[in-house]
Design an enzyme around this catalytic site. Structure first.
Site, PDB file in Angstrom:
ATOM      1  CG  ASN A   9      -1.714   1.265   1.382  1.00 41.50           C
ATOM      2  OD1 ASN A   9      -1.844   2.026   0.422  1.00 41.50           O
ATOM      3  ND2 ASN A   9      -2.266   1.496   2.565  1.00 41.50           N
ATOM      4  CE  LYS A  11       0.302   3.696   4.901  1.00 41.22           C
ATOM      5  NZ  LYS A  11       0.003   3.917   6.304  1.00 41.22           N
ATOM      6  CG  HIS A  90      -5.963   2.029   5.188  1.00 47.44           C
ATOM      7  ND1 HIS A  90      -5.526   3.001   6.053  1.00 47.44           N
ATOM      8  CD2 HIS A  90      -4.918   1.190   5.002  1.00 47.44           C
ATOM      9  CE1 HIS A  90      -4.246   2.753   6.365  1.00 47.44           C
ATOM     10  NE2 HIS A  90      -3.860   1.668   5.740  1.00 47.44           N
ATOM     11  CD  GLU A  92      -2.995   5.778   6.660  1.00 45.82           C
ATOM     12  OE1 GLU A  92      -2.944   5.765   5.421  1.00 45.82           O
ATOM     13  OE2 GLU A  92      -2.067   5.350   7.391  1.00 45.82           O
ATOM     14  CD  GLU A 160      -3.629  -2.290   7.567  1.00 42.13           C
ATOM     15  OE1 GLU A 160      -2.471  -2.416   7.184  1.00 42.13           O
ATOM     16  OE2 GLU A 160      -4.377  -1.382   7.188  1.00 42.13           O
ATOM     17  N   GLY A 166       2.405   2.651  10.646  1.00 46.07           N
ATOM     18  CA  GLY A 166       3.338   3.765  10.465  1.00 46.07           C
ATOM     19  C   GLY A 166       4.088   4.149  11.719  1.00 46.07           C
ATOM     20  CB  SER A 205       5.302  -1.259  12.000  1.00 44.46           C
ATOM     21  OG  SER A 205       4.854   0.073  12.209  1.00 44.46           O
TER      22      SER A 205
HETATM   23  C1  PEP Z   1      -0.794   0.408   5.946  1.00 46.09           C
HETATM   24  O1  PEP Z   1      -0.697   1.397   5.267  1.00 46.09           O
HETATM   25  O2  PEP Z   1      -1.802  -0.277   5.833  1.00 46.09           O
HETATM   26  C2  PEP Z   1       0.302   0.046   6.845  1.00 46.09           C
HETATM   27  C3  PEP Z   1       0.216  -1.084   7.505  1.00 46.09           C
HETATM   28  O3  PEP Z   1       1.348   0.913   6.943  1.00 46.09           O
HETATM   29  P1  PEP Z   1       2.789   0.629   7.622  1.00 46.09           P
HETATM   30  O4  PEP Z   1       3.279  -0.681   7.058  1.00 46.09           O
HETATM   31  O5  PEP Z   1       3.631   1.784   7.180  1.00 46.09           O
HETATM   32  O6  PEP Z   1       2.590   0.553   9.087  1.00 46.09           O
END
Ligand code: PEP
Length: 247
Positions: A9, A11, A90, A92, A160, A166, A205
């Site tokens: 992803n 983003k 998601h 976000e 998640e 992040g 992460s």
């Molecule tokens: C995500 O964007 O779904 C995500 C898990 O980001 P990150 O791996 O940067 O934590």
């Protein structure tokens, strides 16, 4: 076990140079499905080049089929340019765009009826976890998607935890496995016929260092990778870790 699923992803990151680099460098590995999910504007370019090595997806899709929805992209448009997956819900999108469980459901249903595969994202905040409510929160997010989960089509659920996205602090394998079991149980309760088909992924992460440890657990059927997916060496290492765990 179904093939492990590794999803990048991006983003709102990346550019045409990263699209080109991904096209040139991403290699297929045995027993792993790889999906690259760039910003919507790059999906067509990347889909033109997608091959046995990877398929492509959208980070979001409209809950409507077509019409006066300025700025939105429909599921059939995504399919038209060669995407085969879409992320819905998601955290976000839920936080920045006020997406409710109902909107997430409508988006997932649009995507499935257009013939796309869907990743439904769920996960608790730090406050929910610290209050001891993580399981009930995630259960209720999964139950809210029951109508989508009961439909035919390829569906994955990405667990998640918001505090792990992040932040550089991944959930431990134990935390992830425990929640994956809760999610499987909940899917079995609301969509028994599909319960074994849904792949449950972990996101938050994930990087080249922790991927192998996560993949030691059969409950972790794939990963959704944000930051580390922008680094070609790290992302390739995560794909190799998924492949090594499957062989
Ligand atoms: C995500 O964007 O779904 C995500 C898990 O980001 P990150 O791996 O940067 O934590």
């Amino acid at each position: 076990m179904a093939k492990r699923l590794v999803i990048a992803n991006w983003k709102m990151n990346g550019d045409l140079a990263l699209v080109r680099q991904t096209m040139e460098s991403l290699r297929a590995e045995a027993n792993v499905d790889v999906v690259v999910v760039p910003p919507a504007i790059y999906v067509a370019a990347l889909s033109d080049a997608s091959s046995a090595a990877f398929s492509t997806g959208l980070q979001n899709v409209s809950q409507f089929a077509a019409g006066a929805h300025t700025g939105d992209v429909s599921a059939s448009m995504a399919l038209d340019v060669g995407a085969s997956w879409v992320l819905v819900g998601h955290s976000e999108r839920r936080a920045e765009h006020g997406e409710s469980d109902g909107m997430v459901l409508a988006k997932g249903e649009q995507a499935l009826s257009a013939g796309l595969s869907v990743v439904i994202c769920v996960g608790e905040s730090l406050e929910e976890r610290e209050a001891g409510n993580a399981e009930s929160f995630v259960r209720s997010q999964v139950r809210a998607q029951a109508a989508c989960l009961r439909q035919a089509g390829a569906i994955a659920i990405a667990y998640e935890p918001i505090w792990a996205i992040g932040s550089g602090i991944s959930a431990s394998s134990e935390q992830a496995v425990a929640m994956h079991k809760v999610i499987r149980e909940t899917v079995r309760e609301v969509a028994p016929a599909q319960a074994d088909e849904v792949r449950i992924l972990y996101g938050g992460s994930v990087n080249a260092e922790n991927a192998a440890g996560l993949f030691e657990h059969p409950e972790i059927e794939g990963v959704l990778v944000g930051g580390a997916s922008l680094d070609k060496a790290q992302f390739a290492a995560i794909i190799r870790a998924a492949s090594a765990a499957a062989s």
